[in-house]
Design a protein around this motif. Sequence first.
Motif, PDB file in Angstrom:
ATOM      1  N   ILE A  62       0.774  -1.035   0.235  1.00 56.17           N
ATOM      2  CA  ILE A  62       0.000   0.074   0.430  1.00 56.17           C
ATOM      3  C   ILE A  62       0.965   1.075   0.399  1.00 56.17           C
ATOM      4  CG2 ILE A  62      -1.721   1.107   0.821  1.00 56.17           C
ATOM      5  CD1 ILE A  62      -2.658  -1.320   2.175  1.00 56.17           C
ATOM      6  N   GLN A  63       2.009   0.859   0.821  1.00 58.61           N
ATOM      7  CA  GLN A  63       2.754   2.575   1.204  1.00 58.61           C
ATOM      8  C   GLN A  63       3.227   2.426  -0.358  1.00 58.61           C
ATOM      9  OE1 GLN A  63       5.073   3.360   3.973  1.00 58.61           O
ATOM     10  NE2 GLN A  63       6.543   3.905   3.234  1.00 58.61           N
ATOM     11  N   ALA A  64       4.220   1.911  -1.110  1.00 53.62           N
ATOM     12  CA  ALA A  64       4.695   1.775  -2.338  1.00 53.62           C
ATOM     13  C   ALA A  64       3.170   2.862  -4.000  1.00 53.62           C
ATOM     14  CB  ALA A  64       4.616   0.821  -2.929  1.00 53.62           C
ATOM     15  N   THR A  65       2.049   2.328  -3.539  1.00 49.28           N
ATOM     16  CA  THR A  65       1.094   3.192  -4.359  1.00 49.28           C
ATOM     17  C   THR A  65       0.396   4.800  -3.714  1.00 49.28           C
ATOM     18  OG1 THR A  65       0.268   1.432  -4.410  1.00 49.28           O
ATOM     19  CG2 THR A  65      -1.444   2.899  -5.057  1.00 49.28           C
ATOM     20  N   ILE A  66       0.462   4.915  -2.162  1.00 50.12           N
ATOM     21  CA  ILE A  66      -0.250   6.149  -1.687  1.00 50.12           C
ATOM     22  C   ILE A  66       0.578   6.909  -0.822  1.00 50.12           C
ATOM     23  CG2 ILE A  66      -2.549   4.977  -2.045  1.00 50.12           C
ATOM     24  CD1 ILE A  66      -2.956   4.493   0.631  1.00 50.12           C
ATOM     25  N   GLY A  67       1.420   6.692  -0.280  1.00 52.94           N
ATOM     26  CA  GLY A  67       2.537   6.630   0.469  1.00 52.94           C
ATOM     27  C   GLY A  67       2.279   7.153   2.467  1.00 52.94           C
ATOM     28  N   PRO A  68       3.268   7.019   3.163  1.00 54.03           N
ATOM     29  CA  PRO A  68       2.856   6.699   4.077  1.00 54.03           C
ATOM     30  C   PRO A  68       2.186   7.390   5.319  1.00 54.03           C
ATOM     31  CG  PRO A  68       5.456   8.143   4.196  1.00 54.03           C
ATOM     32  CD  PRO A  68       4.862   7.553   2.826  1.00 54.03           C
ATOM     33  N   TYR A  69       1.902   8.710   4.498  1.00 53.38           N
ATOM     34  CA  TYR A  69       0.806   8.967   5.174  1.00 53.38           C
ATOM     35  C   TYR A  69      -0.702   8.645   5.349  1.00 53.38           C
ATOM     36  CZ  TYR A  69      -3.030  12.289   7.251  1.00 53.38           C
ATOM     37  OH  TYR A  69      -3.765  13.706   7.710  1.00 53.38           O
ATOM     38  N   TRP A  70      -1.523   8.196   4.502  1.00 55.38           N
ATOM     39  CA  TRP A  70      -2.498   7.709   3.859  1.00 55.38           C
ATOM     40  C   TRP A  70      -2.290   5.785   4.029  1.00 55.38           C
ATOM     41  CZ3 TRP A  70      -6.837  10.458   3.792  1.00 55.38           C
ATOM     42  CH2 TRP A  70      -6.316  11.611   3.607  1.00 55.38           C
ATOM     43  N   THR A  71      -1.009   5.491   4.067  1.00 54.11           N
ATOM     44  CA  THR A  71      -1.033   4.367   4.872  1.00 54.11           C
ATOM     45  C   THR A  71      -1.248   4.471   5.786  1.00 54.11           C
ATOM     46  OG1 THR A  71       0.681   3.825   3.216  1.00 54.11           O
ATOM     47  CG2 THR A  71       0.329   2.046   4.728  1.00 54.11           C
ATOM     48  N   SER A  72      -0.952   4.849   6.665  1.00 59.79           N
ATOM     49  CA  SER A  72      -0.878   4.730   8.738  1.00 59.79           C
ATOM     50  C   SER A  72      -2.531   5.205   8.751  1.00 59.79           C
ATOM     51  CB  SER A  72      -0.272   6.162   8.591  1.00 59.79           C
ATOM     52  OG  SER A  72       1.355   5.572   8.864  1.00 59.79           O
ATOM     53  N   ILE A  73      -3.356   6.516   7.736  1.00 55.77           N
ATOM     54  CA  ILE A  73      -4.604   6.000   8.322  1.00 55.77           C
ATOM     55  C   ILE A  73      -5.783   4.247   8.251  1.00 55.77           C
ATOM     56  CG2 ILE A  73      -6.912   7.127   7.416  1.00 55.77           C
ATOM     57  CD1 ILE A  73      -5.277  10.014   7.162  1.00 55.77           C
ATOM     58  N   PRO A 122      -5.373   5.559  22.052  1.00 59.36           N
ATOM     59  CA  PRO A 122      -4.665   4.696  20.505  1.00 59.36           C
ATOM     60  C   PRO A 122      -4.713   4.220  19.934  1.00 59.36           C
ATOM     61  CG  PRO A 122      -6.251   3.578  22.768  1.00 59.36           C
ATOM     62  CD  PRO A 122      -6.806   5.317  23.282  1.00 59.36           C
ATOM     63  N   THR A 123      -5.729   5.120  18.900  1.00 62.65           N
ATOM     64  CA  THR A 123      -5.479   5.435  17.435  1.00 62.65           C
ATOM     65  C   THR A 123      -4.578   6.165  16.677  1.00 62.65           C
ATOM     66  OG1 THR A 123      -7.839   5.151  17.290  1.00 62.65           O
ATOM     67  CG2 THR A 123      -7.543   5.685  15.613  1.00 62.65           C
ATOM     68  N   GLY A 124      -4.321   6.904  18.002  1.00 66.70           N
ATOM     69  CA  GLY A 124      -3.008   7.910  17.488  1.00 66.70           C
ATOM     70  C   GLY A 124      -2.153   7.841  17.633  1.00 66.70           C
ATOM     71  N   LEU A 125      -1.630   6.401  18.597  1.00 68.99           N
ATOM     72  CA  LEU A 125      -0.556   5.520  18.878  1.00 68.99           C
ATOM     73  C   LEU A 125      -0.609   4.786  17.042  1.00 68.99           C
ATOM     74  CD1 LEU A 125      -0.422   4.945  22.903  1.00 68.99           C
ATOM     75  CD2 LEU A 125       1.040   6.629  21.579  1.00 68.99           C
ATOM     76  N   VAL A 126      -1.523   4.113  17.394  1.00 62.72           N
ATOM     77  CA  VAL A 126      -1.318   3.183  16.282  1.00 62.72           C
ATOM     78  C   VAL A 126      -1.164   4.149  14.676  1.00 62.72           C
ATOM     79  CG1 VAL A 126      -2.529   1.798  14.561  1.00 62.72           C
ATOM     80  CG2 VAL A 126      -2.466   1.437  17.136  1.00 62.72           C
ATOM     81  N   PHE A 127      -1.548   5.393  14.502  1.00 61.33           N
ATOM     82  CA  PHE A 127      -1.185   6.028  13.775  1.00 61.33           C
ATOM     83  C   PHE A 127       0.564   6.490  13.100  1.00 61.33           C
ATOM     84  CE2 PHE A 127      -0.277   9.895  11.803  1.00 61.33           C
ATOM     85  CZ  PHE A 127      -0.737   9.745  10.209  1.00 61.33           C
ATOM     86  N   SER A 128       0.535   7.234  14.916  1.00 61.70           N
ATOM     87  CA  SER A 128       2.146   7.247  14.435  1.00 61.70           C
ATOM     88  C   SER A 128       3.281   6.533  14.617  1.00 61.70           C
ATOM     89  CB  SER A 128       2.439   8.054  15.971  1.00 61.70           C
ATOM     90  OG  SER A 128       1.400   8.861  15.983  1.00 61.70           O
ATOM     91  N   ILE A 129       2.802   5.039  14.864  1.00 67.52           N
ATOM     92  CA  ILE A 129       4.079   4.282  15.514  1.00 67.52           C
ATOM     93  C   ILE A 129       3.982   3.872  13.530  1.00 67.52           C
ATOM     94  CG2 ILE A 129       3.283   1.319  15.598  1.00 67.52           C
ATOM     95  CD1 ILE A 129       2.176   2.066  18.532  1.00 67.52           C
ATOM     96  N   SER A 130       2.661   3.532  13.038  1.00 64.99           N
ATOM     97  CA  SER A 130       2.407   3.096  11.476  1.00 64.99           C
ATOM     98  C   SER A 130       3.429   4.369  10.561  1.00 64.99           C
ATOM     99  CB  SER A 130       0.887   2.837  11.506  1.00 64.99           C
ATOM    100  OG  SER A 130       0.950   2.337   9.480  1.00 64.99           O
ATOM    101  N   TYR A 131       3.363   5.146  10.933  1.00 70.14           N
ATOM    102  CA  TYR A 131       3.966   6.023  10.165  1.00 70.14           C
ATOM    103  C   TYR A 131       5.600   6.016  10.637  1.00 70.14           C
ATOM    104  CZ  TYR A 131       4.856  10.421   8.006  1.00 70.14           C
ATOM    105  OH  TYR A 131       5.365  11.283   6.790  1.00 70.14           O
ATOM    106  N   GLY A 132       6.504   5.683  11.787  1.00 64.98           N
ATOM    107  CA  GLY A 132       7.587   5.774  11.955  1.00 64.98           C
ATOM    108  C   GLY A 132       7.505   4.046  11.554  1.00 64.98           C
ATOM    109  N   LEU A 133       6.764   3.564  10.744  1.00 62.19           N
ATOM    110  CA  LEU A 133       7.513   2.659  10.504  1.00 62.19           C
ATOM    111  C   LEU A 133       7.392   2.449   8.795  1.00 62.19           C
ATOM    112  CD1 LEU A 133       4.601  -0.219  12.199  1.00 62.19           C
ATOM    113  CD2 LEU A 133       7.667  -0.543  12.160  1.00 62.19           C
ATOM    114  N   GLY A 134       6.588   2.692   8.337  1.00 64.56           N
ATOM    115  CA  GLY A 134       6.849   3.669   7.095  1.00 64.56           C
ATOM    116  C   GLY A 134       7.757   4.775   6.777  1.00 64.56           C
ATOM    117  N   TRP A 135       7.914   5.547   7.535  1.00 61.34           N
ATOM    118  CA  TRP A 135       9.749   6.781   7.720  1.00 61.34           C
ATOM    119  C   TRP A 135      10.631   5.613   7.663  1.00 61.34           C
ATOM    120  CZ3 TRP A 135      14.084   7.586  10.378  1.00 61.34           C
ATOM    121  CH2 TRP A 135      14.215   8.739   9.531  1.00 61.34           C
ATOM    122  N   ILE A 136      10.490   4.598   8.941  1.00 60.88           N
ATOM    123  CA  ILE A 136      12.153   3.994   8.506  1.00 60.88           C
ATOM    124  C   ILE A 136      12.101   3.135   7.621  1.00 60.88           C
ATOM    125  CG2 ILE A 136      12.499   4.402  10.898  1.00 60.88           C
ATOM    126  CD1 ILE A 136      11.951   1.187  11.197  1.00 60.88           C
TER     127      ILE A 136
END
Length: 196
Positions: A126-137, A152-166
């Motif tokens: 998914i991230q290759a198509t829509i980027g880390p922000y929308w993937t995290s949503i 918890p929703t904010g934490l899950v979004f932030s964790i996902s964005y961090g995973l996308g960034w690294i």
Amino acid sequence: MKKFDMSKFKLRKVTIDEIDDRMLLINLYATQAVTLIIGLIWIFFQKGNPILLFSAPKDFSFLYWGAGLAAAVLLVDLAVSRFVPDEVNDDGGVNDRIFKNRAWWHILLLSFVVAVCEETLFRGGIQATIGPYWTSIIFAAIHVRYLKHWIPTGLVFSISYGLGWIYEYTDTLWTPIVAHFLIDAIMGFIIRFRRE
């Protein structure tokens, strides 16, 4: 031949307490299998190569990045759980049911399976198509048990964005897999071995 009558078919909401341990594990492994299959299909339709996606990294820096993100996430999560009331972090008891009576090797296995399957779909596909922000949503939205509470929703979004960034920074899927695995495994061990 007996005909199936749809009028007798009824859906009802089931709580986590109504599911036995065997069915909980079947659901968990089945959803992860579906996640992996969708991820591989997504990668295929992007003309990607799953074998290249899982190729060995050039060096061991991916371990440091994965472990570093996992440590940051765990510190934030522990701080939040210390200062925020339990009802704000409530996931409906799902994590307790998954990890509380599980053997240590099964916690490691579950954490690895979840990390590989979810990162294949979300970071590899998914991230290759829509980027880390929308993937995290989307990642936060599929973790529906957290959607009742914004922390918890904010934490899950932030964790996902961090995973996308690294993932983008290290250019290897193994970095978010390592981070995701460590987060799930350590939190699983905390749930399993904590004292009431």
